[in-house]
Structure formats: C-alpha cells, structure tokens
Design an enzyme around this catalytic site. Structure first.
Site, PDB file in Angstrom:
ATOM      1  CE1 TYR A   1      -8.364  87.319 -36.028  1.00  0.00           C
ATOM      2  CE2 TYR A   1      -8.419  84.934 -36.245  1.00  0.00           C
ATOM      3  CZ  TYR A   1      -8.606  86.073 -35.492  1.00  0.00           C
ATOM      4  OH  TYR A   1      -9.043  85.972 -34.182  1.00  0.00           O
TER       5      TYR A   1
ATOM      6  CG  HIS B   1     -12.832  87.997 -32.955  1.00  0.00           C
ATOM      7  ND1 HIS B   1     -11.764  88.649 -33.542  1.00  0.00           N
ATOM      8  CD2 HIS B   1     -13.945  88.459 -33.584  1.00  0.00           C
ATOM      9  CE1 HIS B   1     -12.223  89.456 -34.487  1.00  0.00           C
ATOM     10  NE2 HIS B   1     -13.549  89.356 -34.545  1.00  0.00           N
TER      11      HIS B   1
ATOM     12  CD  GLU C   1     -14.734  90.656 -37.538  1.00  0.00           C
ATOM     13  OE1 GLU C   1     -13.542  90.988 -37.625  1.00  0.00           O
ATOM     14  OE2 GLU C   1     -15.387  90.723 -36.473  1.00  0.00           O
TER      15      GLU C   1
HETATM   16  P1  DAT Z   1      -7.607  91.464 -31.439  1.00  0.00           P
HETATM   17  O1  DAT Z   1      -7.994  90.012 -31.362  1.00  0.00           O
HETATM   18  O2  DAT Z   1      -7.449  92.074 -30.066  1.00  0.00           O
HETATM   19  O3  DAT Z   1      -8.509  92.267 -32.337  1.00  0.00           O
HETATM   20  P2  DAT Z   1      -5.674  91.520 -33.615  1.00  0.00           P
HETATM   21  O4  DAT Z   1      -6.845  91.672 -34.527  1.00  0.00           O
HETATM   22  O5  DAT Z   1      -4.553  92.483 -33.758  1.00  0.00           O
HETATM   23  O6  DAT Z   1      -6.134  91.533 -32.081  1.00  0.00           O
HETATM   24  O7  DAT Z   1      -5.053  90.059 -33.779  1.00  0.00           O
HETATM   25  C1  DAT Z   1      -5.908  88.954 -33.927  1.00  0.00           C
HETATM   26  C2  DAT Z   1      -5.398  87.820 -33.084  1.00  0.00           C
HETATM   27  O8  DAT Z   1      -4.087  87.443 -33.537  1.00  0.00           O
HETATM   28  C3  DAT Z   1      -5.211  88.147 -31.611  1.00  0.00           C
HETATM   29  O9  DAT Z   1      -6.410  88.042 -30.877  1.00  0.00           O
HETATM   30  C4  DAT Z   1      -4.199  87.144 -31.207  1.00  0.00           C
HETATM   31  C5  DAT Z   1      -3.313  87.023 -32.432  1.00  0.00           C
HETATM   32  N1  DAT Z   1      -2.150  87.899 -32.292  1.00  0.00           N
HETATM   33  C6  DAT Z   1      -2.124  89.243 -32.403  1.00  0.00           C
HETATM   34  N2  DAT Z   1      -0.892  89.735 -32.185  1.00  0.00           N
HETATM   35  C7  DAT Z   1      -0.115  88.650 -31.952  1.00  0.00           C
HETATM   36  C8  DAT Z   1       1.266  88.469 -31.657  1.00  0.00           C
HETATM   37  N3  DAT Z   1       2.106  89.508 -31.579  1.00  0.00           N
HETATM   38  N4  DAT Z   1       1.711  87.197 -31.464  1.00  0.00           N
HETATM   39  C9  DAT Z   1       0.878  86.150 -31.543  1.00  0.00           C
HETATM   40  N5  DAT Z   1      -0.436  86.244 -31.821  1.00  0.00           N
HETATM   41  C10 DAT Z   1      -0.914  87.474 -32.024  1.00  0.00           C
HETATM   42 MG    MG Z   2      -8.828  92.157 -34.402  1.00  0.00          MG
END
Ligand code: DAT
Ligand code: MG
Length: 150
Positions: A51, A117, A128
């Site tokens: 991440y 994920h 990944e």
């Molecule tokens: P995704 O998992 O849909 O690719 P992302 O990569 O933007 O989304 O974020 C990774 C993870 O982080 C997501 O599955 C859940 C967490 N997350 C994202 N936005 C968040 C928020 N606003 N508050 C809390 N957790 C969040």
């Molecule tokens: Mg993501």
C-alpha cells in the site's frame, strides 16, 4: 490478451467471515484461470510496501493494522481483461457505492472492512504478483475448458 494476470486477495475479514469459497467460485465461474493461491499472515513490512501509494493517507496505519489482523488468501487469476473485469466484480472501494452483484456490494458495508483487494492496473498487478508470490508458486497449466471460454 488472454495471458493478462491480476492479483486478488481476500482480506482478513473475508477469511474470518468464510467468504473465501464464494469469492473463488465467482472467479472460476466467470471463466478465469487460477494460477496461484495461498493463505498467508502478511507482515506489516509487506503490507506497507503493498500500500506504498497510500502511505500519506490518514487511514494508512489503521489499514495496515486491519490487513495484518489475520490471515489473507492471496490469488493470481489469468484471462482476457482480468484486471478490469476483476475490479468490476469487486465493486467500488466504498461498499456503500458498490452495486449488488459485486463482492463488496453483496458482502460488506464499510470501507475499512471491504473484504477483498484487486489490482487497479496491469502494471500494479505485475508489481503485486511479484511482491506476494515467488515465480515457482505460480502454475502454468492448460485449462481443458479454454476453447469453450475463448
Ligand atoms: P481499492 O481497494 O478499491 O483499490 P484504494 O487502493 O484506494 O482502494 O485503497 C486501498 C484500501 O484502503 C481500500 O480497499 C480500503 C482502504 N481505504 C481507502 N479509502 C479509505 C478511506 N477513505 N477510509 C478508510 N479506508 C480507506
Ligand atoms: Mg487499490
């Protein structure tokens, strides 16, 4: 092409809630080919790398804590447009915005417990997959149903 791969993981809440079989079932039935799968307790170091792009977000440390709170099931799925299609099958990041019929739209309500994920691009899928799997953990096999799917 048909050799595209995506990295998909059932998060700790999905494992605890016995959703692994349901999720595997959806990808199998869609027609994708499973080329890697394992149950792992991810280290915080691995998760911080996974991440990395979110390292400055306010929820980053709670995200790492959540993702390391129990085992995850990590998978590699292969097939035509699998990265984009898997994202559609997952639903939106926030389950509240996810349509019924998607994994998040069917099985969760909160962004911090969103069950699954999936890689967001072919490039991040490649990153990944190499982060989570060794080369010899990925199986090259001929699917007997290939000519019925393509
Ligand atoms: P995704 O998992 O849909 O690719 P992302 O990569 O933007 O989304 O974020 C990774 C993870 O982080 C997501 O599955 C859940 C967490 N997350 C994202 N936005 C968040 C928020 N606003 N508050 C809390 N957790 C969040
Ligand atoms: Mg993501």
């Amino acid at each position: 092409g048909v050799n595209e791969r995506s990295f998909v993981a059932v998060k700790p809440d999905g494992v605890q809630r016995r959703l692994v079989g349901e999720i595997v079932r959806r990808f199998e039935k869609r027609g994708f080919k499973l080329v890697g799968l394992k149950l792992v307790q991810a280290s915080e170091e691995l998760l911080r790398e996974h991440y990395w792009d979110l390292r400055n977000k306010p929820f980053f440390s709670s995200l790492i804590r959540y993702m390391s709170s129990g085992p995850v099931v990590v998978m590699v799925w292969q097939g035509l447009d699998v990265v984009k299609t898997a994202r559609k099958m997952l639903g939106e990041t926030n389950p509240a915005d996810s349509l019924p019929g998607t994994v998040r739209g069917d099985f969760c309500v909160e962004v911090g417990r969103n069950v699954i994920h999936g890689s967001d691009s072919v490039a991040s899928a490649q990153k990944e997959i190499s982060l989570w799997f060794r080369q010899n953990e990925l199986q090259l096999w001929e699917s007997s149903s290939r000519n019925w799917i393509y």
